[in-house]
Design an enzyme around this catalytic site. Sequence first.
Site, PDB file in Angstrom:
ATOM      1  N   SER A 169     -41.644 -26.933 -71.525  1.00  0.00           N
ATOM      2  CA  SER A 169     -42.951 -26.349 -71.212  1.00  0.00           C
ATOM      3  C   SER A 169     -43.439 -25.419 -72.319  1.00  0.00           C
ATOM      4  O   SER A 169     -44.609 -25.458 -72.701  1.00  0.00           O
ATOM      5  CB  SER A 169     -42.885 -25.600 -69.884  1.00  0.00           C
ATOM      6  OG  SER A 169     -42.852 -26.514 -68.814  1.00  0.00           O
ATOM      7  N   ASN A 206     -41.859 -34.427 -65.090  1.00  0.00           N
ATOM      8  CA  ASN A 206     -40.723 -33.631 -64.652  1.00  0.00           C
ATOM      9  C   ASN A 206     -40.459 -32.333 -65.403  1.00  0.00           C
ATOM     10  O   ASN A 206     -39.707 -31.489 -64.927  1.00  0.00           O
ATOM     11  CB  ASN A 206     -39.439 -34.464 -64.723  1.00  0.00           C
ATOM     12  CG  ASN A 206     -39.505 -35.690 -63.853  1.00  0.00           C
ATOM     13  OD1 ASN A 206     -39.685 -35.584 -62.646  1.00  0.00           O
ATOM     14  ND2 ASN A 206     -39.390 -36.848 -64.465  1.00  0.00           N
ATOM     15  N   TYR A 207     -41.041 -32.173 -66.581  1.00  0.00           N
ATOM     16  CA  TYR A 207     -40.665 -31.022 -67.391  1.00  0.00           C
ATOM     17  C   TYR A 207     -41.812 -30.104 -67.791  1.00  0.00           C
ATOM     18  O   TYR A 207     -41.582 -28.970 -68.160  1.00  0.00           O
ATOM     19  CB  TYR A 207     -39.943 -31.476 -68.654  1.00  0.00           C
ATOM     20  CG  TYR A 207     -38.568 -31.993 -68.371  1.00  0.00           C
ATOM     21  CD1 TYR A 207     -37.531 -31.106 -68.098  1.00  0.00           C
ATOM     22  CD2 TYR A 207     -38.291 -33.347 -68.357  1.00  0.00           C
ATOM     23  CE1 TYR A 207     -36.263 -31.569 -67.817  1.00  0.00           C
ATOM     24  CE2 TYR A 207     -37.028 -33.825 -68.079  1.00  0.00           C
ATOM     25  CZ  TYR A 207     -36.016 -32.927 -67.810  1.00  0.00           C
ATOM     26  OH  TYR A 207     -34.768 -33.378 -67.528  1.00  0.00           O
ATOM     27  N   LEU A 208     -43.013 -30.630 -67.798  1.00  0.00           N
ATOM     28  CA  LEU A 208     -44.119 -29.821 -68.299  1.00  0.00           C
ATOM     29  C   LEU A 208     -44.852 -29.153 -67.151  1.00  0.00           C
ATOM     30  O   LEU A 208     -45.395 -29.830 -66.271  1.00  0.00           O
ATOM     31  CB  LEU A 208     -45.076 -30.712 -69.096  1.00  0.00           C
ATOM     32  CG  LEU A 208     -44.406 -31.422 -70.266  1.00  0.00           C
ATOM     33  CD1 LEU A 208     -45.378 -32.364 -70.953  1.00  0.00           C
ATOM     34  CD2 LEU A 208     -43.853 -30.414 -71.265  1.00  0.00           C
ATOM     35  N   SER A 263     -41.452 -36.609 -69.336  1.00  0.00           N
ATOM     36  CA  SER A 263     -41.650 -35.167 -69.514  1.00  0.00           C
ATOM     37  C   SER A 263     -42.897 -34.702 -68.777  1.00  0.00           C
ATOM     38  O   SER A 263     -42.905 -33.638 -68.165  1.00  0.00           O
ATOM     39  CB  SER A 263     -41.720 -34.813 -70.993  1.00  0.00           C
ATOM     40  OG  SER A 263     -42.649 -35.613 -71.664  1.00  0.00           O
TER      41      SER A 263
END
Length: 691
Positions: A521, A648-650, A645
């Site tokens: 992030s 799930n990640y940002l 991403s």
Amino acid sequence: MTILGFSQKIVDDRTMGVSKTSEVKSSSRKRKNDLEKGRDKPEVLLVKELEYTVKPSTVKGKKKKPSKVKEKPLQENVISSSLKQEAADGKGLGSSLWNGIQAEEGAAPASEETKATSPQGPAVGLEGSSRWEEEKKEDGVKWMQLEHRGPYFVPPYEPLPEDVQFYYDGKPLKLSLATEEIATFYAKMLNHEYTTKEIFQNNFFHDWRKEMTSEEQEIIKELDKCDFGEIHRYFVEKNEARKGLPKEEKQKLKEEADKIQEEYGYCILDGHREKIGNFKTEPPGLFRGRGEHPKMGMLKKRIMPEDVIINCSKDSKIPEPPEGHKWKEVRFDNTVTWLASWTENIQNTLKYIMLNPSSKLKGEKDWEKYEVARRLKDVVHTIRAQYRKDWKSKEIKKRQRAVALYFIDKLALRAGNEKEEGETADTVGCCSLRVEHIQLHPQLDGQEHVVEFDFLGKDSIRYYNKVSVEKPVFKNLQLFMKNKDPTEDLFDHLSTTFLNKHLQRLMDGLTAKVFRTYNASITLQEQLKALTNPEDNIAGKLLSYNRANRAVAILCNHQRSIPKTFAKSMQVLQEKIDAKKKQVEEAQEEVKKAEDEFKDTKDAKAELNVEKKKKLLKRLEEQLAKMNIQATDKEENKQIALGTSKLNYLDPRITVAWCKKFGIPIERIYNKTQREKFAWAIDMAGEDFEF
DNA sequence: GCGATCACTTAGGAGGTTCTAT
DNA sequence: ATAGAACCTCCTAAGTGATCGC
């Protein structure tokens, strides 16, 4: 590629090295266990000038990790205590906001951006969190009401038509229903690479034979003599026929599917109708593991109602099992979020039916995840200072922990839990790295202290990277590798449990995976800041967004398989480039010619000609450069997956804020599903949101 | 204290659908 | 209009990490 201050090359060979390593492994493991059995005296380990002792190991067969040195209690950490206080003081957000977000409920949207972006966020696992929760729920309670229809069971097997036959040893053979069904699983996969693998074939044949009648077992003894060709062709044709169906027919099929979705695809959770993620039981078939999975080809059995546990609220309408069947169990557990579960027969693990990411329950959890990552932002500098100090610890365990954490932080590696031997493909994460997975180069390509990583991670995706590390890390790695076999653990005194316990002390809710979320992030936010040009048009800004997204995907090593037609379309582009190159060369000659002519004649017209030719050359060169960039871009993107991403990640609030700031419609970044999943963020984040 | 179990997130591929270039 | 690229949805495997129970 140096977006993140280190170079990383994504290599397309995903399976390289697997067979090689698995071969050595088993023998070394045995040797290792022998060694451990004989180790009844405390072993003395040296770190530089200091000595300390390790308790004798009590390792048993399955797991490969030696037991850990007893952990010394750490003194109460400054970060951890201050943060706990901070969190306890904070006022998280109740569920009121959520109710506003859910459009279908018609509630007035909460336009309380300041409130929503306040740094505290929801309370994560803190005692007393219920204090600021509007819908007061006791610790661990996930819902008060849950009602649903139970899973949708896939239709029963439909036998093959009489004229579609299986052949054994060249002769047609009528199979029993159960045997035939399993045969069709294999037949359907005939053009898949799986069926060429020996492990797949053996596992399939073994499981298939188990399900045969004794007569069939008597006849069918070799897979090589089985001919599934006719069955295969039957399914291919059936597929084609379905594709070629007239519009109305297709429409009808779709309506039927929608009806099932409507009936089984939703549940009622605390008074709200929520979409279920996977409401169908998994159909029977052949297990398709990833990478060199030892169980590939095994028979995945059909799930029956008798296998299924139903979870719902006591006072709800309890789902009816299909006619003539009953559930394995009906329970009323509101401390979990699943609606139904069953045990799968390949790995003997549980499978669940759970809610869709668009649901409130999942959304809140997602939000919490990013709030934890945001809290890490405040303490990450302290933690980095701490692990740098620990590189010099006299305890080897602490040193290993500090080096591993450095990798997890800098390279966004996964934690790397232990895995059961022989049950899954041989893949590793940070803590489970083996000596054979890294190479040390004191000097490489003009850089110092380079570590070359080469291992298979989750889903057997290859991680290949050359990183210049700080000197103490390099020295420590040399120490950890000393006198070890390639197949031994690099961090032999470290476990994910030990690492996570340490992290928990540094910050409430901190575990190894939080670093991935945090670094992903923060990278997006920084890259967006660096790359976005306010003067650009929307297309230009979107390009910047995708580049920022790509930087994250590279960091997290999110790969995809190369598109099937990639080579062809690349070739087309390459031909264009070659043609352009030729044009450039010709233009160069033209310039030279014109210059020569001018030298001879000194004539104004000739001078003008020189200028003209030079201009042309310049334009052609620019075109060539642009095409080269395009080719590089294509090449780099060919195996990078941006979706993982993004999903799930940002932190979606970064994206929402960016969109608002630069006037980009959110639909240009998030499709419908993604907007549903990130409804919470779209509603609450203002353009000033800072991760 | 530790392995086993459980719950939940993260992951890439398959296959369908829509978009785009010709 | 059509083919192929790009996008999207579904699927389920493969991780992480907490808790259970001996």
